[in-house]
Enzyme design. Structure first.
Site, PDB file in Angstrom:
ATOM      1  N   ALA A  65       0.876  -1.174   0.000  1.00  0.00           N
ATOM      2  CA  ALA A  65       0.000   0.000   0.000  1.00  0.00           C
ATOM      3  C   ALA A  65       0.912   1.223   0.000  1.00  0.00           C
ATOM      4  O   ALA A  65       2.064   1.146   0.448  1.00  0.00           O
ATOM      5  CB  ALA A  65      -0.874  -0.017   1.237  1.00  0.00           C
ATOM      6  N   GLY A 111       0.320  -4.920   0.908  1.00  0.00           N
ATOM      7  CA  GLY A 111      -0.872  -4.940   0.053  1.00  0.00           C
ATOM      8  C   GLY A 111      -0.638  -5.634  -1.280  1.00  0.00           C
ATOM      9  O   GLY A 111      -1.583  -6.132  -1.893  1.00  0.00           O
ATOM     10  N   GLU A 114      -1.017  -9.199  -0.497  1.00  0.00           N
ATOM     11  CA  GLU A 114      -2.449  -9.383  -0.200  1.00  0.00           C
ATOM     12  C   GLU A 114      -3.277  -9.416  -1.489  1.00  0.00           C
ATOM     13  O   GLU A 114      -4.232 -10.177  -1.602  1.00  0.00           O
ATOM     14  CB  GLU A 114      -2.926  -8.281   0.750  1.00  0.00           C
ATOM     15  CG  GLU A 114      -2.352  -8.490   2.159  1.00  0.00           C
ATOM     16  CD  GLU A 114      -2.643  -7.328   3.100  1.00  0.00           C
ATOM     17  OE1 GLU A 114      -2.261  -6.184   2.744  1.00  0.00           O
ATOM     18  OE2 GLU A 114      -3.249  -7.547   4.156  1.00  0.00           O
ATOM     19  N   GLU A 134       4.282  -5.310   7.412  1.00  0.00           N
ATOM     20  CA  GLU A 134       3.545  -4.242   8.102  1.00  0.00           C
ATOM     21  C   GLU A 134       3.996  -3.983   9.529  1.00  0.00           C
ATOM     22  O   GLU A 134       4.034  -2.830   9.969  1.00  0.00           O
ATOM     23  CB  GLU A 134       2.035  -4.546   8.093  1.00  0.00           C
ATOM     24  CG  GLU A 134       1.352  -4.290   6.762  1.00  0.00           C
ATOM     25  CD  GLU A 134       1.436  -5.451   5.783  1.00  0.00           C
ATOM     26  OE1 GLU A 134       2.208  -6.408   6.022  1.00  0.00           O
ATOM     27  OE2 GLU A 134       0.723  -5.402   4.762  1.00  0.00           O
TER      28      GLU A 134
END
Ligand code: COA
Length: 259
Positions: A65, A111, A114, A134
């Site tokens: 992200a 992300g 993910e 993270e």
């Protein structure tokens, strides 16, 4: 039409390429919205039988992200970032009725991993590196990573990967079952297309029913076996089933109408 992604459609395959190379294809808000739109269009397109998701260049699938966008978020903003992202991209992709293959062409972090895990299955180039870093930023995976990683690699391996914030290479990912195949960078998209070709020979209606049945096994309070029975029954009412069984009995290749 899009700023951060490219899409192509060729012989039943829509390829969606995340295209922010200067930021290693990091997922900012705009990219997530564009991906939602592109996946939606591809899923609704009758010509698209398989979707491939990949990243531009040879370095990154998606490096996570976009950290610069959420660094000053509040508790409420953090929660809604995860909720909205899961709804419009990660769960959305996982629940598409069109098969989605992630072709992991480099770093798939946070992300990015993910997103690859939301796809129905993954293949990787031999330079790929995967991880959920993270906790090194003081946060946890928020786009489904704490759920999908243990489903794919087992709880202990997921715990270790998430706690250490480390990266695994393509061979380790293969050994863990996180990716199904590893190949040279230049062979990655051809391999994805070859797998797509094998999928496309089969009934798209039956494939959608199989995706739903498999996914329901992972939904709390839903019995996957019950879904399987329902979906199995429904297949008997489809034109694809008539064609598939008739073709077998007539000793010819099925030509599925996709209905
Ligand atoms: N969010 C925002 N920008 C990112 C990013 C992310 N997740 N990952 C990479 N970038 C940007 C970098 O800030 C840099 O931008 P700049 O040139 O404007 O400074 C550019 O992409 C290139 O990255 P850089 O770090 O210089 O490349 P590298 O080869 O040295 O390192 C990584 C590659 C993947 C190891 C490193 O970029 C990294 O650790 N990224 C963050 C991974 C992460 O924690 N993701 C989880 C987010 S929740």
């Amino acid at each position: 039409m899009y700023t951060n992604i490219l899409t192509t459609q060729n012989q039943g395959v829509t390829t969606i390429t995340i295209n922010r190379p200067s930021k290693l294809n990091a997922l900012n808000k705009e990219t997530i919205q564009e991906l939602h739109a592109a996946f939606r269009v591809a899923d609704l397109d009758a010509e698209t039988k398989v979707i491939i998701i990949t990243g531009t260049g040879e370095k990154a699938f998606v490096a996570g992200a976009d950290i610069s966008e959420f660094a000053d978020f509040s508790v409420a903003e953090g929660g809604s970032l995860a909720a909205k992202g899961q709804e419009i991209l990660f769960d959305f992709v996982a629940n598409l009725s069109t098969p989605v293959i992630a072709a992991v062409n480099g770093f798939a972090l946070g992300g990015g991993l993910e997103l690859a895990m939301a796809a129905h299955f993954r293949i990787a180039s031999d330079n790929a590196k995967m991880g959920l870093p993270e906790v090194s930023l003081g946060v946890i995976p928020g786009y489904g990573g704490t759920q999908r990683l243990p489903q794919l690699v087992g709880k202990g391996r997921a715990m270790e990967m998430i706690m250490t914030a480390g990266m695994i290479d393509a061979q380790q990912a293969l050994q863990y079952g996180l990716v199904n195949h590893v190949t040279a960078q230049e062979e990655l998209i051809p391999l994805a297309e070859k797998l797509a070709g094998k999928i496309m020979r089969n009934s798209s209606v039956a494939i959608s029913a199989a995706i739903k049945s498999i996914n329901d096994g992972y939904v709390d309070g839903v019995n996957g076996y019950t879904t399987e029975i329902e979906q199995f029954g429904n297949c008997f009412g489809t034109e694809d089933f008539k064609e598939g069984t008739t073709a077998f009995l007539e000793k010819r290749k099925a030509d599925f109408p996709g209905k």
